[in-house]
Design a protein around this motif. Structure first.
Motif, PDB file in Angstrom:
ATOM      1  N   PRO A   1      18.916  10.337   6.037  1.00 54.41           N
ATOM      2  CA  PRO A   1      19.513   9.301   5.198  1.00 54.41           C
ATOM      3  C   PRO A   1      20.049   9.887   3.894  1.00 54.41           C
ATOM      4  O   PRO A   1      19.489  10.836   3.346  1.00 54.41           O
TER       5      PRO A   1
ATOM      6  N   THR B   1      19.867   9.642   0.607  1.00 55.31           N
ATOM      7  CA  THR B   1      18.988   8.976  -0.353  1.00 55.31           C
ATOM      8  C   THR B   1      19.654   8.780  -1.712  1.00 55.31           C
ATOM      9  O   THR B   1      19.336   7.820  -2.416  1.00 55.31           O
TER      10      THR B   1
ATOM     11  N   ASN C   1      12.674  11.408   4.532  1.00 56.33           N
ATOM     12  CA  ASN C   1      13.008  10.186   5.264  1.00 56.33           C
ATOM     13  C   ASN C   1      12.387   8.940   4.653  1.00 56.33           C
ATOM     14  O   ASN C   1      12.118   7.962   5.363  1.00 56.33           O
ATOM     15  N   SER C   2      12.143   8.961   3.341  1.00 57.70           N
ATOM     16  CA  SER C   2      11.578   7.777   2.703  1.00 57.70           C
ATOM     17  C   SER C   2      11.873   7.768   1.203  1.00 57.70           C
ATOM     18  O   SER C   2      12.175   8.807   0.614  1.00 57.70           O
TER      19      SER C   2
ATOM     20  N   SER D   1      20.425   1.079   3.655  1.00 64.02           N
ATOM     21  CA  SER D   1      20.011   1.933   4.774  1.00 64.02           C
ATOM     22  C   SER D   1      20.558   1.403   6.101  1.00 64.02           C
ATOM     23  O   SER D   1      20.929   2.179   6.984  1.00 64.02           O
ATOM     24  N   GLN D   2      20.632   0.091   6.236  1.00 59.56           N
ATOM     25  CA  GLN D   2      21.212  -0.487   7.446  1.00 59.56           C
ATOM     26  C   GLN D   2      22.681  -0.106   7.566  1.00 59.56           C
ATOM     27  O   GLN D   2      23.171   0.170   8.658  1.00 59.56           O
TER      28      GLN D   2
ATOM     29  N   TYR E   1      20.268   2.974   9.646  1.00 58.09           N
ATOM     30  CA  TYR E   1      18.824   3.207   9.663  1.00 58.09           C
ATOM     31  C   TYR E   1      18.062   1.896   9.644  1.00 58.09           C
ATOM     32  O   TYR E   1      18.468   0.942   8.993  1.00 58.09           O
TER      33      TYR E   1
ATOM     34  N   ALA F   1      14.778   0.259   8.245  1.00 59.89           N
ATOM     35  CA  ALA F   1      13.870   0.526   7.130  1.00 59.89           C
ATOM     36  C   ALA F   1      12.532  -0.145   7.408  1.00 59.89           C
ATOM     37  O   ALA F   1      12.472  -1.319   7.760  1.00 59.89           O
TER      38      ALA F   1
ATOM     39  N   PHE G   1      12.644   5.478   6.719  1.00 62.42           N
ATOM     40  CA  PHE G   1      13.896   5.266   7.444  1.00 62.42           C
ATOM     41  C   PHE G   1      13.850   5.928   8.809  1.00 62.42           C
ATOM     42  O   PHE G   1      13.375   7.043   8.958  1.00 62.42           O
TER      43      PHE G   1
END
Length: 177
Positions: A26, A28, A54-55, A91-92, A96, A98, A113
């Motif tokens: 992602p 970020t 990933n977060s 994120s969508q 991704y 979430a 994600f």
């Protein structure tokens, strides 16, 4: 900043929509950009951010609290929720899913994600750059709010058509929806 034109230029630049294309992990930086645009109590942006591969984790920044108007920190935590929701919507748009979780104390929001082929951008995502801008008329702001509530209640198409009529189809920049 030397004048109001410079301020206006910089304010507009902040609300520009960055690319949301992703090639694996992602993006970020872009996700955080949308999180920062979230509504926050007295525009204090009372959060601290931890970014992992990933977060993204949001934590309250109690140094930015407003104890006189928010003695129980309710607005502070609502501000965290607004930032988290903007990050989820962004994120969508990157493709991704979430997954939100909170720590045991309820003070930390972790957004993990996971890539998905079946997820796409929500119409609410495209409204993020327009939220809370000082250049928007009160009437437009009310119509955007009504559109948001309409989407939540499943009446988005009808409300969206009405918003388009009232705002000249300019709510999302390229027409409504």
């Amino acid at each position: 900043m030397s004048n109001t034109n410079e301020y206006d230029r910089l304010a507009h630049k902040i609300r520009q929509t960055p690319s949301v294309e992703s090639n694996g992990a992602p993006d970020t930086k872009t996700l955080l950009h949308y999180g920062i645009l979230a509504a926050s109590s007295h525009n204090t942006q009372p959060w601290k951010v931890v970014i992992d591969a990933n977060s993204i984790t949001l934590r309250p920044d109690f140094d930015r609290r407003c104890p006189v108007v928010d003695p129980d920190d309710a607005h502070l935590f609502k501000s965290l929720g607004c930032a988290a929701e903007n990050i989820v919507l962004a994120s969508q748009a990157q493709g991704y899913i979430a997954d939100l979780s909170m720590d045991r104390n309820g003070e930390e929001i972790r957004i993990a994600f996971e890539k998905s082929r079946s997820i796409s951008a929500s119409r609410l995502f495209s409204a993020i750059p327009f939220g809370g801008t000082p250049s928007r008329s009160l009437a437009e702001a009310v119509w955007v709010y009504l559109l948001y509530i309409g989407w939540l209640r499943g009446m988005g198409e009808r409300v969206g058509e009405r918003v388009g009529e009232r705002c000249g189809g300019k709510v999302w920049g390229k027409g409504v929806g």
